[in-house]
Design a protein around this motif. Structure first.
Motif, PDB file in Angstrom:
ATOM      1  N   UNK A   1       9.214 -85.815 -60.249  1.00 22.10           N
ATOM      2  CA  UNK A   1       7.916 -85.156 -60.341  1.00 22.10           C
ATOM      3  C   UNK A   1       8.153 -83.738 -60.853  1.00 22.10           C
ATOM      4  N   UNK A   2       8.485 -83.602 -62.142  1.00 21.83           N
ATOM      5  CA  UNK A   2       8.861 -82.276 -62.651  1.00 21.83           C
ATOM      6  C   UNK A   2       7.670 -81.327 -62.633  1.00 21.83           C
ATOM      7  N   UNK A   3       7.869 -80.183 -62.003  1.00 20.79           N
ATOM      8  CA  UNK A   3       6.842 -79.154 -61.943  1.00 20.79           C
ATOM      9  C   UNK A   3       7.456 -77.841 -62.421  1.00 20.79           C
ATOM     10  N   UNK A   4       6.668 -76.975 -63.041  1.00 22.81           N
ATOM     11  CA  UNK A   4       7.199 -75.654 -63.401  1.00 22.81           C
ATOM     12  C   UNK A   4       7.681 -74.929 -62.151  1.00 22.81           C
ATOM     13  N   UNK A   5       8.753 -74.154 -62.302  1.00 22.50           N
ATOM     14  CA  UNK A   5       9.258 -73.419 -61.147  1.00 22.50           C
ATOM     15  C   UNK A   5       8.203 -72.461 -60.637  1.00 22.50           C
ATOM     16  N   UNK A   6       8.017 -72.444 -59.330  1.00 22.48           N
ATOM     17  CA  UNK A   6       6.971 -71.666 -58.682  1.00 22.48           C
ATOM     18  C   UNK A   6       7.624 -70.591 -57.819  1.00 22.48           C
ATOM     19  N   UNK A   7       7.426 -69.309 -58.137  1.00 21.31           N
ATOM     20  CA  UNK A   7       8.080 -68.258 -57.355  1.00 21.31           C
ATOM     21  C   UNK A   7       7.597 -68.183 -55.911  1.00 21.31           C
ATOM     22  N   UNK A   8       6.439 -68.764 -55.606  1.00 26.21           N
ATOM     23  CA  UNK A   8       5.923 -68.753 -54.243  1.00 26.21           C
ATOM     24  C   UNK A   8       6.374 -69.964 -53.429  1.00 26.21           C
ATOM     25  N   UNK A   9       7.038 -70.913 -54.069  1.00 25.88           N
ATOM     26  CA  UNK A   9       7.435 -72.132 -53.373  1.00 25.88           C
ATOM     27  C   UNK A   9       8.463 -71.822 -52.289  1.00 25.88           C
ATOM     28  N   UNK A  10       8.285 -72.450 -51.139  1.00 27.73           N
ATOM     29  CA  UNK A  10       9.272 -72.381 -50.055  1.00 27.73           C
ATOM     30  C   UNK A  10       9.632 -73.807 -49.663  1.00 27.73           C
ATOM     31  N   UNK A  11      10.908 -74.051 -49.430  1.00 27.00           N
ATOM     32  CA  UNK A  11      11.339 -75.387 -49.045  1.00 27.00           C
ATOM     33  C   UNK A  11      12.412 -75.261 -47.969  1.00 27.00           C
ATOM     34  N   UNK A  12      12.229 -76.030 -46.892  1.00 32.48           N
ATOM     35  CA  UNK A  12      13.133 -75.944 -45.758  1.00 32.48           C
ATOM     36  C   UNK A  12      13.645 -77.333 -45.397  1.00 32.48           C
ATOM     37  N   UNK A  13      14.876 -77.343 -44.914  1.00 34.58           N
ATOM     38  CA  UNK A  13      15.508 -78.578 -44.455  1.00 34.58           C
ATOM     39  C   UNK A  13      15.603 -78.525 -42.936  1.00 34.58           C
ATOM     40  N   UNK A  14      14.953 -79.470 -42.256  1.00 36.19           N
ATOM     41  CA  UNK A  14      14.950 -79.501 -40.793  1.00 36.19           C
ATOM     42  C   UNK A  14      15.617 -80.793 -40.322  1.00 36.19           C
ATOM     43  N   UNK A  15      16.101 -80.844 -39.077  1.00 38.07           N
ATOM     44  CA  UNK A  15      16.667 -82.097 -38.568  1.00 38.07           C
ATOM     45  C   UNK A  15      15.645 -83.222 -38.651  1.00 38.07           C
ATOM     46  N   UNK A  16      16.080 -84.360 -39.177  1.00 40.46           N
ATOM     47  CA  UNK A  16      15.133 -85.447 -39.430  1.00 40.46           C
ATOM     48  C   UNK A  16      14.444 -85.918 -38.154  1.00 40.46           C
ATOM     49  N   UNK A  17      15.173 -85.947 -37.030  1.00 37.35           N
ATOM     50  CA  UNK A  17      14.575 -86.487 -35.801  1.00 37.35           C
ATOM     51  C   UNK A  17      13.449 -85.604 -35.281  1.00 37.35           C
ATOM     52  N   UNK A  18      13.372 -84.340 -35.735  1.00 37.72           N
ATOM     53  CA  UNK A  18      12.314 -83.456 -35.271  1.00 37.72           C
ATOM     54  C   UNK A  18      11.136 -83.347 -36.213  1.00 37.72           C
ATOM     55  N   UNK A  19      11.053 -84.216 -37.234  1.00 40.29           N
ATOM     56  CA  UNK A  19      10.019 -84.077 -38.255  1.00 40.29           C
ATOM     57  C   UNK A  19       8.616 -84.148 -37.673  1.00 40.29           C
TER      58      UNK A  19
END
Length: 403
Positions: A267-285
């Motif tokens: 799903x290619x999207x232009x890079x967004x300077x406001x984008x935030x992405x976090x990796x959390x433990x899967x069992x706590x989703x």
């Protein structure tokens, strides 16, 4: 080759045509006391990790597939993800994980830990079997063994990657599907982990979701449905979503679409300077999504749909999935007006044991990262050996990794 850069960009750009040219560029920078940041293109690269005001090394000429043997491929670092997938498909092979950035170089995609939504696989970094790079002293290293877990997701801090050996899998057509449902149903039925590929867009303030998944076609699969059928299902999902959320439904492809993974999944999207992405433990989703919804509601905010994908635990020292099965949450905001909700969402994810992904915006420095990553000290030891003079460290990277 080299050109002068504008005052607002790199002071100099080197564009080596081969590995020997990379060695020359790094040694020349060392003689001048300059720092070097590698990038796959001369302009438009996303994020501060690939920007510099000193020497930029444009590796876009270091392209091509060197060798496809059985279940591995040796590819030059400047080859794009899209071009590698096309070359593999011609040989009946595919990448086990296809990230959302088809124009990213292989060196960049692996070095920044890009993932692809395959719950039974790790990221593209996890498929790396060997890395060839030019270190801070201008020496060529073939990285295997214990040091490989530093180079898998090295942020460009160890050297200029000239070639990578990746694991491949047999090419299979995937059929994609889409369905709207409560997020509790997605999580309760294990829908995010039982397919070859999954993603989910969640309206956290309502608990509603649009789930997308893909599985390999089999000989028993019925032929693709007419295009009108797929769009009808998509319209039903959109109508269901819109009746429960003020945000428009996230758009993808028509359900029932089928094709090679590299054609139907990204799903290619232009890079967004406001984008935030976090990796959390899967069992706590599930808990994280509920807490996000409660936090924004309590403050009168509404968060745009959160993109959720999952992946398995990885061994890369600095990969966000290091040591634990992971759920990735992508937070989209727009400009200063939505900055409070971005900060709020990031605070919730940080409290949940989250780690910020390297391709997006975050405010963490070495103190926070050293606590979050059990392999932090091991990476620092490899960095000290590969680049003791910090040839590949600019002011921004120093704020992340330390001097």
């Amino acid at each position: 080759m080299s050109t002068d850069a504008a005052a607002t960009g790199p002071r100099r750009t080197d564009r080596p045509l081969d590995e020997a040219g990379v060695v020359t560029a790094v040694r020349r920078a060392a003689e001048r006391g300059a720092t070097v940041r590698p990038t796959g293109t001369g302009a438009g690269a996303p994020g501060p990790l690939v920007r510099t005001d000193d020497v930029q090394l444009d590796a876009s000429a270091l392209t091509g597939v060197a060798e496809i043997v059985h279940d591995t491929v040796r590819v030059r670092g400047g080859e794009t993800v899209a071009d590698l997938c096309t070359a593999l498909a011609a040989d009946g092979r595919a990448l086990a994980v296809v990230p959302d950035a088809p124009r990213a170089t292989i060196a960049g995609a692996t070095g920044l830990g890009m993932y692809g939504g395959a719950p039974g696989e790790g990221s593209l970094s996890d498929q790396v079997l060997a890395v060839r790079l030019v270190d801070g002293g201008g020496r060529v290293r073939e990285v295997i063994g214990p040091d490989l877990d530093a180079a898998r997701c090295g942020l460009g801090a160890l050297g200029v990657i000239t070639a990578v050996v990746l694991r491949t899998v047999p090419l299979r057509r995937l059929r994609v599907h889409e369905e709207a449902m409560p997020v509790a149903e997605v999580l309760g039925a294990g829908r995010l982990t039982r397919h070859a590929w999954t993603e989910c867009d969640v309206a956290v303030h309502t608990g509603q979701a649009i789930l997308r998944w893909a599985d390999p076609e089999s000989d028993e699969d019925v032929p693709p449905e007419p295009a009108g059928w797929g769009h009808a299902v998509s319209r039903l999902a959109s109508s269901w979503w819109s009746s429960r959320s003020s945000w428009p439904p996230p758009q993808r492809w028509a359900p029932g679409t089928a094709g090679p993974p590299h054609e139907v999944l990204p799903d290619p999207q232009p890079w967004d300077p406001d984008l935030a992405e976090w990796a959390v433990p899967r069992e706590g989703l599930g808990t994280v999504l509920r807490e996000l919804g409660a936090a924004v509601a309590a403050r009168g905010h509404e968060l745009r749909p959160v993109r959720v994908r999952t992946g398995r635990a990885e061994t890369g020292f600095l990969h966000p999935a290091s040591g634990r099965d992971t759920a990735y949450l992508r937070i989209r905001t727009r400009g200063p007006a939505e900055e409070p909700v971005r900060r709020l969402a990031c605070a919730v994810l940080e409290d949940a044991g989250g780690r910020p992904c390297w391709t997006t915006r975050h405010e963490w420095g070495p103190d926070e990262l050293a606590v979050a990553y059990p392999g932090w000290a091991a990476f620092a030891e490899v960095r000290d050996r590969f680049d003791p003079d910090r040839r590949f460290t600019d002011p921004h990277l120093a704020t992340v990794l330390g001097p």
